[in-house]
Motif scaffolding. Structure first.
Motif, PDB file in Angstrom:
ATOM      1  N   SER A  42       0.851  -1.186   0.000  1.00  0.00           N
ATOM      2  CA  SER A  42       0.000   0.000   0.000  1.00  0.00           C
ATOM      3  C   SER A  42       0.888   1.236   0.000  1.00  0.00           C
ATOM      4  CB  SER A  42      -0.877   0.004   1.245  1.00  0.00           C
ATOM      5  OG  SER A  42      -0.060   0.197   2.390  1.00  0.00           O
ATOM      6  N   MET A  43       0.288   2.382  -0.273  1.00  0.00           N
ATOM      7  CA  MET A  43       1.038   3.644  -0.260  1.00  0.00           C
ATOM      8  C   MET A  43       1.592   3.916   1.143  1.00  0.00           C
ATOM      9  SD  MET A  43      -0.413   7.310  -1.585  1.00  0.00           S
ATOM     10  CE  MET A  43       0.282   8.804  -0.856  1.00  0.00           C
ATOM     11  N   GLU A  44       0.787   3.675   2.178  1.00  0.00           N
ATOM     12  CA  GLU A  44       1.242   3.896   3.558  1.00  0.00           C
ATOM     13  C   GLU A  44       2.444   3.006   3.874  1.00  0.00           C
ATOM     14  OE1 GLU A  44      -1.845   3.356   2.566  1.00  0.00           O
ATOM     15  OE2 GLU A  44      -3.322   4.405   3.825  1.00  0.00           O
ATOM     16  N   GLN A  45       2.323   1.717   3.514  1.00  0.00           N
ATOM     17  CA  GLN A  45       3.402   0.772   3.800  1.00  0.00           C
ATOM     18  C   GLN A  45       4.681   1.163   3.067  1.00  0.00           C
ATOM     19  OE1 GLN A  45       3.137  -2.036   5.960  1.00  0.00           O
ATOM     20  NE2 GLN A  45       5.339  -1.712   5.747  1.00  0.00           N
ATOM     21  N   ALA A  46       4.539   1.573   1.806  1.00  0.00           N
ATOM     22  CA  ALA A  46       5.722   1.934   1.010  1.00  0.00           C
ATOM     23  C   ALA A  46       6.402   3.173   1.600  1.00  0.00           C
ATOM     24  CB  ALA A  46       5.329   2.168  -0.447  1.00  0.00           C
ATOM     25  N   ILE A  47       5.610   4.143   2.059  1.00  0.00           N
ATOM     26  CA  ILE A  47       6.192   5.342   2.683  1.00  0.00           C
ATOM     27  C   ILE A  47       6.907   4.960   3.978  1.00  0.00           C
ATOM     28  CG2 ILE A  47       5.650   7.546   3.821  1.00  0.00           C
ATOM     29  CD1 ILE A  47       3.399   7.944   1.743  1.00  0.00           C
ATOM     30  N   ASP A  48       6.262   4.134   4.805  1.00  0.00           N
ATOM     31  CA  ASP A  48       6.889   3.687   6.062  1.00  0.00           C
ATOM     32  C   ASP A  48       8.216   2.977   5.778  1.00  0.00           C
ATOM     33  OD1 ASP A  48       4.735   4.718   7.420  1.00  0.00           O
ATOM     34  OD2 ASP A  48       3.827   2.777   7.907  1.00  0.00           O
ATOM     35  N   ASP A  49       8.219   2.101   4.782  1.00  0.00           N
ATOM     36  CA  ASP A  49       9.436   1.340   4.448  1.00  0.00           C
ATOM     37  C   ASP A  49      10.570   2.269   4.026  1.00  0.00           C
ATOM     38  OD1 ASP A  49       8.071  -0.956   4.990  1.00  0.00           O
ATOM     39  OD2 ASP A  49       7.843  -1.590   2.902  1.00  0.00           O
ATOM     40  N   CYS A  50      10.236   3.228   3.155  1.00  0.00           N
ATOM     41  CA  CYS A  50      11.232   4.204   2.676  1.00  0.00           C
ATOM     42  C   CYS A  50      11.872   4.931   3.856  1.00  0.00           C
ATOM     43  CB  CYS A  50      10.543   5.271   1.828  1.00  0.00           C
ATOM     44  SG  CYS A  50      10.675   4.998   0.083  1.00  0.00           S
ATOM     45  N   ILE A  51      11.015   5.416   4.742  1.00  0.00           N
ATOM     46  CA  ILE A  51      11.503   6.245   5.850  1.00  0.00           C
ATOM     47  C   ILE A  51      12.303   5.383   6.834  1.00  0.00           C
ATOM     48  CG2 ILE A  51      10.759   7.685   7.803  1.00  0.00           C
ATOM     49  CD1 ILE A  51       8.498   8.733   5.930  1.00  0.00           C
ATOM     50  N   ALA A  52      11.850   4.153   7.060  1.00  0.00           N
ATOM     51  CA  ALA A  52      12.596   3.237   7.936  1.00  0.00           C
ATOM     52  C   ALA A  52      13.991   2.987   7.385  1.00  0.00           C
ATOM     53  CB  ALA A  52      11.834   1.923   8.075  1.00  0.00           C
ATOM     54  N   GLN A  53      14.135   3.107   6.068  1.00  0.00           N
ATOM     55  CA  GLN A  53      15.447   2.878   5.455  1.00  0.00           C
ATOM     56  C   GLN A  53      16.198   4.176   5.186  1.00  0.00           C
ATOM     57  OE1 GLN A  53      15.209  -0.308   2.425  1.00  0.00           O
ATOM     58  NE2 GLN A  53      13.479  -1.088   3.620  1.00  0.00           N
ATOM     59  N   GLY A  54      15.807   5.233   5.915  1.00  0.00           N
ATOM     60  CA  GLY A  54      16.613   6.447   5.912  1.00  0.00           C
ATOM     61  C   GLY A  54      16.223   7.535   4.929  1.00  0.00           C
ATOM     62  N   CYS A  55      15.088   7.362   4.260  1.00  0.00           N
ATOM     63  CA  CYS A  55      14.674   8.388   3.303  1.00  0.00           C
ATOM     64  C   CYS A  55      14.324   9.696   4.024  1.00  0.00           C
ATOM     65  CB  CYS A  55      13.462   7.879   2.526  1.00  0.00           C
ATOM     66  SG  CYS A  55      12.665   9.156   1.560  1.00  0.00           S
ATOM     67  N   HIS A  56      14.889  10.810   3.565  1.00  0.00           N
ATOM     68  CA  HIS A  56      14.553  12.114   4.154  1.00  0.00           C
ATOM     69  C   HIS A  56      13.846  13.017   3.148  1.00  0.00           C
ATOM     70  CE1 HIS A  56      18.228  13.155   1.984  1.00  0.00           C
ATOM     71  NE2 HIS A  56      17.718  14.359   1.946  1.00  0.00           N
ATOM     72  N   ALA A  57      13.826  12.612   1.884  1.00  0.00           N
ATOM     73  CA  ALA A  57      13.133  13.394   0.849  1.00  0.00           C
ATOM     74  C   ALA A  57      12.421  12.418  -0.066  1.00  0.00           C
ATOM     75  CB  ALA A  57      14.123  14.240   0.049  1.00  0.00           C
ATOM     76  N   LEU A  58      11.105  12.574  -0.125  1.00  0.00           N
ATOM     77  CA  LEU A  58      10.274  11.597  -0.832  1.00  0.00           C
ATOM     78  C   LEU A  58       9.426  12.317  -1.875  1.00  0.00           C
ATOM     79  CD1 LEU A  58       9.096   8.720  -1.020  1.00  0.00           C
ATOM     80  CD2 LEU A  58       7.610   9.282   0.908  1.00  0.00           C
ATOM     81  N   THR A  59       9.562  11.912  -3.126  1.00  0.00           N
ATOM     82  CA  THR A  59       8.717  12.449  -4.195  1.00  0.00           C
ATOM     83  C   THR A  59       7.681  11.400  -4.561  1.00  0.00           C
ATOM     84  OG1 THR A  59      10.508  13.825  -5.077  1.00  0.00           O
ATOM     85  CG2 THR A  59       8.700  13.314  -6.577  1.00  0.00           C
ATOM     86  N   LEU A  60       6.415  11.811  -4.568  1.00  0.00           N
ATOM     87  CA  LEU A  60       5.314  10.904  -4.923  1.00  0.00           C
ATOM     88  C   LEU A  60       4.868  11.207  -6.346  1.00  0.00           C
ATOM     89  CD1 LEU A  60       3.215  11.336  -1.638  1.00  0.00           C
ATOM     90  CD2 LEU A  60       4.994   9.650  -2.139  1.00  0.00           C
ATOM     91  N   LEU A  61       4.832  10.180  -7.167  1.00  0.00           N
ATOM     92  CA  LEU A  61       4.475  10.355  -8.581  1.00  0.00           C
ATOM     93  C   LEU A  61       3.259   9.488  -8.895  1.00  0.00           C
ATOM     94  CD1 LEU A  61       5.052  11.377 -11.431  1.00  0.00           C
ATOM     95  CD2 LEU A  61       6.842   9.652 -11.639  1.00  0.00           C
TER      96      LEU A  61
END
Lengths: 121, 121
Positions: A49-68
């Motif tokens: 899901s979009m929520e899960q994918a965002i959580d995963d990104c951030i858990a792996q250190g993402c500090h800047a996220l672009t949604l397309l």
């Protein structure tokens, strides 16, 4: 860590979701080093899901996220569902910069692409 | 009379359907004299339906009809619903040449368009 998240609708037809996975692969290849990772997510009928994918990104250190958003028109998903998730996730992770790119249907180049398909080029 | 029929999903959100009408207008302008008419149709939640739009075209003298699906992946609509309508209408109107163009998601140029949106160009 800069991440791009390609957001698709999701389908009961698994080969339809596979098309999105393949598109993600080709897009990551095309973008080269512009993003550290390119992921995809689905709003319905497929995972992550979009929520899960965002959580995963951030858990792996993402500090800047672009949604397309891989959507053609602004129906309920674009006008309501995706903005609500973004608002919730931005409140949950205030340290992460979350940026919404225009959805695909807003790209002017689609006219030329459609003309090419209509003319069999 | 050669006609192009742009086929969209259709939405409960009327401005989403308006986007398709505006796209039809711009596509007709771009295509110039390649087609005598460019119409649009919706599979769900908006009118005209694909069946109605095909009937209207043929009633107005269309003998060659190109169908252009405004869809990104081959879910149920592309793999099942649209082909079933085409089969039925081709049987009903054997004198009309009905041609299916690839759906938008099959266009290679989408990668470049998505890259442009992701990079903010």
């Amino acid at each position: 860590v800069k991440a791009l998240l390609l957001i698709a609708h999701g389908s009961r037809v698994s080969t339809s979701n596979d098309e999105v996975l393949e598109l993600r692969r080709r897009l990551a290849e095309r973008l080269g080093t512009a993003f550290d990772r390119v992921d995809c997510a689905f709003l319905e009928l497929a995972s992550p899901s979009m929520e899960q994918a965002i959580d995963d990104c951030i858990a792996q250190g993402c500090h800047a996220l672009t949604l397309l958003p891989y959507f053609l028109t602004a129906g309920r998903h674009i006008s309501t569902d995706i903005p609500a998730i973004v608002t919730r996730k931005q409140a949950q992770f205030p340290q992460v910069s979350i940026h919404m790119a225009p959805y695909l249907g807003q790209a002017d180049e689609l006219i030329e692409t459609l003309a090419g398909l209509a003319l069999g080029r």
